[in-house]
Design a protein around this motif. Structure first.
Motif, PDB file in Angstrom:
ATOM      1  N   TRP A 229       0.037  -2.392   5.776  1.00  0.00           N
ATOM      2  CA  TRP A 229      -0.416  -1.182   6.188  1.00  0.00           C
ATOM      3  C   TRP A 229       0.673   0.033   5.363  1.00  0.00           C
ATOM      4  O   TRP A 229       1.574  -0.720   4.709  1.00  0.00           O
ATOM      5  N   GLY A 230      -0.042   0.921   5.267  1.00  0.00           N
ATOM      6  CA  GLY A 230       1.136   1.812   3.863  1.00  0.00           C
ATOM      7  C   GLY A 230       2.059   2.714   5.062  1.00  0.00           C
ATOM      8  O   GLY A 230       2.028   2.508   6.365  1.00  0.00           O
ATOM      9  N   GLN A 231       2.961   3.244   3.901  1.00  0.00           N
ATOM     10  CA  GLN A 231       3.831   4.126   5.181  1.00  0.00           C
ATOM     11  C   GLN A 231       3.322   5.278   5.757  1.00  0.00           C
ATOM     12  O   GLN A 231       3.571   5.707   6.535  1.00  0.00           O
ATOM     13  N   GLY A 232       2.091   6.268   5.222  1.00  0.00           N
ATOM     14  CA  GLY A 232       1.988   7.303   5.505  1.00  0.00           C
ATOM     15  C   GLY A 232       1.851   8.648   5.591  1.00  0.00           C
ATOM     16  O   GLY A 232       2.623   8.168   4.899  1.00  0.00           O
ATOM     17  N   THR A 233       0.633   9.584   5.629  1.00  0.00           N
ATOM     18  CA  THR A 233       1.176  10.306   4.839  1.00  0.00           C
ATOM     19  C   THR A 233       1.021  11.624   5.516  1.00  0.00           C
ATOM     20  O   THR A 233      -0.175  11.379   6.739  1.00  0.00           O
ATOM     21  N   GLN A 234       1.573  12.814   5.659  1.00  0.00           N
ATOM     22  CA  GLN A 234       0.534  13.435   7.027  1.00  0.00           C
ATOM     23  C   GLN A 234       0.049  14.303   6.508  1.00  0.00           C
ATOM     24  O   GLN A 234       0.534  15.120   5.145  1.00  0.00           O
ATOM     25  N   VAL A 235      -0.998  14.613   7.497  1.00  0.00           N
ATOM     26  CA  VAL A 235      -2.440  15.870   6.615  1.00  0.00           C
ATOM     27  C   VAL A 235      -2.251  16.775   8.105  1.00  0.00           C
ATOM     28  O   VAL A 235      -1.742  16.609   9.267  1.00  0.00           O
ATOM     29  N   THR A 236      -1.740  18.108   7.568  1.00  0.00           N
ATOM     30  CA  THR A 236      -1.739  18.879   8.928  1.00  0.00           C
ATOM     31  C   THR A 236      -2.866  20.541   9.045  1.00  0.00           C
ATOM     32  O   THR A 236      -2.469  20.838   7.199  1.00  0.00           O
ATOM     33  N   VAL A 237      -3.407  20.685   9.224  1.00  0.00           N
ATOM     34  CA  VAL A 237      -4.550  21.283   8.953  1.00  0.00           C
ATOM     35  C   VAL A 237      -4.310  22.675  10.456  1.00  0.00           C
ATOM     36  O   VAL A 237      -4.364  22.872  11.646  1.00  0.00           O
ATOM     37  N   SER A 238      -4.007  24.207   9.761  1.00  0.00           N
ATOM     38  CA  SER A 238      -4.035  25.289  10.771  1.00  0.00           C
ATOM     39  C   SER A 238      -4.214  26.625  10.779  1.00  0.00           C
ATOM     40  O   SER A 238      -5.731  26.093   9.673  1.00  0.00           O
ATOM     41  N   SER A 239      -5.231  26.316  12.088  1.00  0.00           N
ATOM     42  CA  SER A 239      -6.400  27.639  12.027  1.00  0.00           C
ATOM     43  C   SER A 239      -5.819  28.569  11.541  1.00  0.00           C
ATOM     44  O   SER A 239      -5.206  29.212  11.595  1.00  0.00           O
TER      45      SER A 239
ATOM     46  N   LEU B 124       0.976  -0.883  -0.332  1.00  0.00           N
ATOM     47  CA  LEU B 124      -0.284   0.029   0.348  1.00  0.00           C
ATOM     48  C   LEU B 124       0.172   1.336  -0.396  1.00  0.00           C
ATOM     49  O   LEU B 124       1.449   1.102   0.949  1.00  0.00           O
ATOM     50  N   VAL B 125       0.285   2.252  -1.268  1.00  0.00           N
ATOM     51  CA  VAL B 125       1.458   3.293  -0.989  1.00  0.00           C
ATOM     52  C   VAL B 125       0.360   4.687  -1.165  1.00  0.00           C
ATOM     53  O   VAL B 125      -0.608   5.215  -2.106  1.00  0.00           O
ATOM     54  N   GLU B 126      -0.022   5.419  -0.155  1.00  0.00           N
ATOM     55  CA  GLU B 126      -0.058   7.128   0.036  1.00  0.00           C
ATOM     56  C   GLU B 126       0.653   7.494  -0.351  1.00  0.00           C
ATOM     57  O   GLU B 126       1.956   7.759  -0.613  1.00  0.00           O
ATOM     58  N   SER B 127      -0.553   8.342  -1.114  1.00  0.00           N
ATOM     59  CA  SER B 127      -0.074   9.789  -0.871  1.00  0.00           C
ATOM     60  C   SER B 127      -0.712  11.067  -1.238  1.00  0.00           C
ATOM     61  O   SER B 127      -2.627  11.128  -0.579  1.00  0.00           O
ATOM     62  N   GLY B 128      -0.854  12.270  -1.244  1.00  0.00           N
ATOM     63  CA  GLY B 128      -1.784  13.724  -0.773  1.00  0.00           C
ATOM     64  C   GLY B 128      -2.463  14.032  -0.243  1.00  0.00           C
ATOM     65  O   GLY B 128      -2.185  15.565   0.185  1.00  0.00           O
ATOM     66  N   GLY B 129      -0.796  14.096   1.185  1.00  0.00           N
ATOM     67  CA  GLY B 129      -1.221  14.725   2.799  1.00  0.00           C
ATOM     68  C   GLY B 129      -0.268  16.134   2.237  1.00  0.00           C
ATOM     69  O   GLY B 129       0.248  16.514   0.784  1.00  0.00           O
ATOM     70  N   GLY B 130      -0.522  17.018   3.486  1.00  0.00           N
ATOM     71  CA  GLY B 130       0.060  17.902   2.855  1.00  0.00           C
ATOM     72  C   GLY B 130      -0.730  18.953   4.084  1.00  0.00           C
ATOM     73  O   GLY B 130      -1.397  18.463   5.135  1.00  0.00           O
TER      74      GLY B 130
END
Length: 125
Positions: A115-125, A4-10
Motif C-alpha cells: 500500500w502507498g501512504q495515501g493522498t487526500q482528495v477533498t471535494v467541496s460543494s 508505492l508512492v501516491e501523489s496528486g491529491g488536493g
C-alpha cells in the motif's frame, strides 16, 4: 519489496477534476493487479478502480463508472487515476495498492500486500 508512492491529491470544487499518480518500485512491473482504494473515517476501505500492470483491462466500482479512468504507463512504472465530475461524496483518502496474487477478490483490501501512504482528495460543494 514493493514500494508505492501516491501523489496528486488536493481540494477541488464539485464538478472539478484531479489526477492521482502511483509510482511503483521494488519489483518487476509485470502482470500484477493494481488498484485504487479510498477510505473515509469510520468506513471500510472501498475499491474504486483496478488495472493490471502491463495490461489495459480495467474495472470500476459502480459509484465511479463513467467519471474515473484508471491507466498505467509501463515505461514509468506508474498507475494513474483520472477523476472527473467529482462529487462531495468522493472526498476520501485515496490509496494505491498492489494485489498479492493470491487469487482473491480485487475489491477486498485484504488481498493486497502493498500500500502507498495515501493522498487526500477533498471535494467541496
Amino acid at each position: 519489496q514493493v514500494q508505492l508512492v501516491e501523489s496528486g491529491g488536493g481540494s477541488v470544487q464539485a464538478g472539478g477534476s484531479l489526477k492521482l499518480s502511483c509510482k511503483v518500485s521494488g519489483y518487476t512491473y509485470n502482470r500484477r493487479w493494481m488498484a485504487w482504494f479510498r477510505q473515509t473515517p469510520g468506513k471500510e476501505r472501498e475499491g474504486v478502480a483496478m488495472i493490471p500492470t502491463g495490461g489495459d483491462i480495467t474495472d470500476y466500482a459502480d459509484s465511479v463508472k463513467g467519471r474515473f479512468t484508471v491507466s498505467q504507463d509501463n515505461a514509468k512504472k506508474t498507475v494513474y487515476l483520472q477523476m472527473n465530475s467529482l462529487k462531495p461524496e468522493d472526498t476520501a483518502m485515496y490509496y494505491c495498492a498492489a494485489h498479492s496474487r493470491n487469487g482473491g477478490s480485487l475489491y477486498d483490501p485484504r488481498n493486497y500486500n502493498a500500500w502507498g501512504q495515501g493522498t487526500q482528495v477533498t471535494v467541496s460543494s
